[in-house]
Design an enzyme around this catalytic site. Structure first.
Site, PDB file in Angstrom:
ATOM      1  N   CYS A 104       0.829  -1.206   0.000  1.00 22.14           N
ATOM      2  CA  CYS A 104       0.000   0.000   0.000  1.00 22.14           C
ATOM      3  C   CYS A 104       0.867   1.260   0.000  1.00 22.14           C
ATOM      4  O   CYS A 104       1.452   1.607  -1.014  1.00 22.14           O
ATOM      5  CB  CYS A 104      -0.994  -0.040   1.166  1.00 22.14           C
ATOM      6  SG  CYS A 104      -2.347   1.139   0.946  1.00 22.14           S
ATOM      7  N   HIS A 208      -3.640  -5.180   0.489  1.00 21.77           N
ATOM      8  CA  HIS A 208      -3.132  -5.585   1.807  1.00 21.77           C
ATOM      9  C   HIS A 208      -3.135  -7.105   1.958  1.00 21.77           C
ATOM     10  O   HIS A 208      -4.046  -7.668   2.561  1.00 21.77           O
ATOM     11  CB  HIS A 208      -3.966  -4.935   2.918  1.00 21.77           C
ATOM     12  CG  HIS A 208      -3.662  -3.486   3.111  1.00 21.77           C
ATOM     13  ND1 HIS A 208      -2.646  -3.039   3.935  1.00 21.77           N
ATOM     14  CD2 HIS A 208      -4.203  -2.391   2.548  1.00 21.77           C
ATOM     15  CE1 HIS A 208      -2.583  -1.724   3.891  1.00 21.77           C
ATOM     16  NE2 HIS A 208      -3.517  -1.305   3.051  1.00 21.77           N
ATOM     17  N   GLU A 210      -1.412  -8.872   3.893  1.00 21.31           N
ATOM     18  CA  GLU A 210      -1.298  -9.289   5.305  1.00 21.31           C
ATOM     19  C   GLU A 210      -2.681  -9.493   5.928  1.00 21.31           C
ATOM     20  O   GLU A 210      -2.846 -10.343   6.800  1.00 21.31           O
ATOM     21  CB  GLU A 210      -0.455  -8.280   6.107  1.00 21.31           C
ATOM     22  CG  GLU A 210      -1.163  -7.007   6.556  1.00 21.31           C
ATOM     23  CD  GLU A 210      -1.440  -6.016   5.437  1.00 21.31           C
ATOM     24  OE1 GLU A 210      -1.046  -6.280   4.284  1.00 21.31           O
ATOM     25  OE2 GLU A 210      -2.078  -4.981   5.710  1.00 21.31           O
TER      26      GLU A 210
END
Ligand code: MN
Length: 234
Positions: A104, A208, A210
């Protein structure tokens, strides 16, 4: 030995060092040793001599002065101290050919550290109908498609030619400079993934992974595994 992954962090409104646990969880899951790098860190060379990989995380908007633009009205909150540190970390890591993974804001910092530019606010800077890139859904859920460039490293990790990603941004990569190449785009053309053609492992994504890792998204898990694996090699 497990590789040490330096993870950039933020400072919250209370002045506390802040890092969403998903980043360190994803590194742990992939077999790395996460180390949080506090904003304000100045010993960039010394840190880069000790870590095996650099994870540039999400957060505030990138200061447009860094890529030669004045701030537009639509620019969000910026973090100049964090910009300074992350730009220096990125440049040092790139010079050493240390693996770098940008997420990001990190995807945008990587771009700017190599001379590229950012759209300060896509909804006023980019022509044509755009998708919803600041999703209303929870960050653990994917909401838009990314078309993956054939032959790229991302394609090796991706589940197919199109993957589903989450989206929590209003800025995006504009001008991309060598050695970075675009390896993934949203259906509206927004650049969602980059990688370097000249480094061992330099990748970045606008989404994202994660957060998607929490739902065992295969592409996201493989991205972190690929990154940590690259950090194990000298
Ligand atoms: Mn997006």
């Amino acid at each position: 030995m497990k590789p040490i992954i330096g993870i950039t962090s933020d400072i919250d409104e209370n002045g506390d060092t802040f890092l969403l646990a998903d980043y360190s969880r994803a590194i742990l899951r992939a077999g790395g040793l996460p180390v949080v790098l506090p904003t304000g860190l100045e010993d960039i060379e010394e840190i880069c001599n000790r870590i095996d990989g650099l994870l540039l995380t999400g957060g505030e908007d990138v200061n447009p002065l860094l890529f030669g633009e004045e701030p537009k009205r639509e620019l969000g909150k910026i973090a100049p101290e964090r910009d300074t540190m992350e730009m220096a970390l990125a440049k040092s890591a790139l010079a050493k050919d240390m693996p770098v993974f940008g997420i990001c804001r990190g995807h945008q910092i990587l771009t700017v550290s190599l001379g590229g530019t950012i759209y300060q606010h896509i909804y006023s800077d980019v022509e044509g109908p755009l998708l919803q890139h600041k999703q209303q859904a929870d960050r653990n859920y994917p909401t838009h498609t990314v078309e993956v460039e054939e032959g790229s490293r991302l394609a090796e990790y991706a589940e197919g030619k199109e993957i589903l990603v989450n989206s929590l941004h209003h800025q995006a990569v504009h001008d991309v400079r060598k050695p970075l190449v675009v390896t993934g785009r949203a259906k509206d053309g927004i650049v969602e993934a980059l990688e370097s053609t000249e480094h061992t492992f330099v990748m970045s994504v606008q989404w994202h992974p994660e957060a998607l890792s929490n739902r065992a998204d295969k592409t996201s898990l493989r991205l972190f595994e690929g990154f940590v694996e690259a950090c194990m090699q000298d």
